[in-house]
Design an enzyme around this catalytic site. Sequence first.
Site, PDB file in Angstrom:
ATOM      1  N   ASP A 107      -2.070  -1.355   2.432  1.00  0.00           N
ATOM      2  CA  ASP A 107      -2.624  -1.419   1.070  1.00  0.00           C
ATOM      3  C   ASP A 107      -4.145  -1.368   1.104  1.00  0.00           C
ATOM      4  O   ASP A 107      -4.790  -2.230   1.694  1.00  0.00           O
ATOM      5  CB  ASP A 107      -2.203  -2.728   0.380  1.00  0.00           C
ATOM      6  CG  ASP A 107      -0.704  -2.778   0.141  1.00  0.00           C
ATOM      7  OD1 ASP A 107      -0.082  -1.713   0.066  1.00  0.00           O
ATOM      8  OD2 ASP A 107      -0.175  -3.893   0.023  1.00  0.00           O
ATOM      9  N   ASP A 142      -4.204  -0.685   8.394  1.00  0.00           N
ATOM     10  CA  ASP A 142      -3.771  -1.533   7.294  1.00  0.00           C
ATOM     11  C   ASP A 142      -3.099  -0.588   6.280  1.00  0.00           C
ATOM     12  O   ASP A 142      -3.383   0.612   6.263  1.00  0.00           O
ATOM     13  CB  ASP A 142      -5.023  -2.190   6.690  1.00  0.00           C
ATOM     14  CG  ASP A 142      -4.726  -2.922   5.416  1.00  0.00           C
ATOM     15  OD1 ASP A 142      -3.862  -3.801   5.435  1.00  0.00           O
ATOM     16  OD2 ASP A 142      -5.357  -2.591   4.386  1.00  0.00           O
TER      17      ASP A 142
HETATM   18  P1  B16 Z   1       3.729  -8.608  -0.122  1.00  0.00           P
HETATM   19  P2  B16 Z   1      -2.106  -5.127   3.501  1.00  0.00           P
HETATM   20  C1  B16 Z   1      -1.310  -7.021   1.774  1.00  0.00           C
HETATM   21  O1  B16 Z   1      -1.148  -5.737   2.350  1.00  0.00           O
HETATM   22  C2  B16 Z   1      -1.994  -6.915   0.418  1.00  0.00           C
HETATM   23  O2  B16 Z   1      -3.320  -6.432   0.590  1.00  0.00           O
HETATM   24  C3  B16 Z   1      -2.055  -8.286  -0.195  1.00  0.00           C
HETATM   25  O3  B16 Z   1      -2.659  -8.205  -1.483  1.00  0.00           O
HETATM   26  C4  B16 Z   1      -0.638  -8.853  -0.317  1.00  0.00           C
HETATM   27  O4  B16 Z   1      -0.677 -10.173  -0.839  1.00  0.00           O
HETATM   28  C5  B16 Z   1       0.008  -8.866   1.066  1.00  0.00           C
HETATM   29  O5  B16 Z   1      -0.005  -7.557   1.603  1.00  0.00           O
HETATM   30  C6  B16 Z   1       1.435  -9.355   1.020  1.00  0.00           C
HETATM   31  O6  B16 Z   1       2.200  -8.403   0.314  1.00  0.00           O
HETATM   32  O7  B16 Z   1       3.740  -9.553  -1.273  1.00  0.00           O
HETATM   33  O8  B16 Z   1       4.178  -7.214  -0.484  1.00  0.00           O
HETATM   34  O9  B16 Z   1       4.468  -9.143   1.099  1.00  0.00           O
HETATM   35  O10 B16 Z   1      -3.439  -4.890   2.844  1.00  0.00           O
HETATM   36  O11 B16 Z   1      -2.147  -6.122   4.637  1.00  0.00           O
HETATM   37  O12 B16 Z   1      -1.395  -3.838   3.866  1.00  0.00           O
HETATM   38 MG    MG Z   2      -5.515  -3.892   2.789  1.00  0.00          MG
END
Ligand code: B16
Ligand code: MG
Length: 241
Positions: free
Chosen positions: A39, A37
Amino acid sequence: MQRLWKEPDEIKTFTEEEENISKERVQRMGKKGIIFDLDGVICHTDKYHYQAWKKLADKLGVYFDEVINNRLRGVSRMESLNIILEKCDRELTIQEKEACAEEKNEIYKELLKNMTTEDLSREVRETLEQLREKGLKLAIGSSSKNAGFILERIGLGDFFDTVSDGNNITFSKPDPEVFLKAAQFLNLQPEQCLVVEDAEAGLLAAKRGNMDCAGIGEGAESHLTTYKLCDFQELLSVIEK
Ligand code: B16
Ligand code: MG
């Protein structure tokens, strides 16, 4: 809050002999790939997500705090907006929601420009390099549509063997699609991959995809994890189990 990174003198280095022994162990474990993953595992963009959502919520007059922000980990942008709008006293049209999600993303992308290679800890960088030296294929499995940009900012633009992210999926975590696609891009079976996740939605996605998972940060507390990681470099021992 618990410190997730290591200072340089806390990072263990391995002798050549130890390296060879561990390569054999990795082969015995049968894992050929690791799907990370982004974030909350490789780097931390939570504060930027929070700031951007907060700005939008304030404009809409909707209550929003860090506790609600925690529920947004791993879920898609539109699903995040729907969670935030639970506190809204009126129903927004689809067009209004799309405009809100777009507005938040523009604020978020501006904030992401603050990220640099300093946002990648030495512990994460060195562990990734050591995992690659063990012959493992390495992938990203992120819900984010900004994954490519974030990886560029932290200096990992060309590092991973493949990136599966919000741009190549129809269903977001806890659906396993993002991880199954990553395994497919790596040319591996799901059972041959280990997923590393910080969020409940991602851990559930890994389980549904028939993949073992290592939980880190808040993810380490979840009953869904196969392995609980105290820190990122602990992956080096997990992969040999
Ligand atoms: P975006 P991950 C996720 O990343 C985030 O944890 C989540 O908070 C966010 O809403 C989602 O990506 C979508 O992100 O708006 O940049 O497309 O933890 O799956 O790496
Ligand atoms: Mg994450």
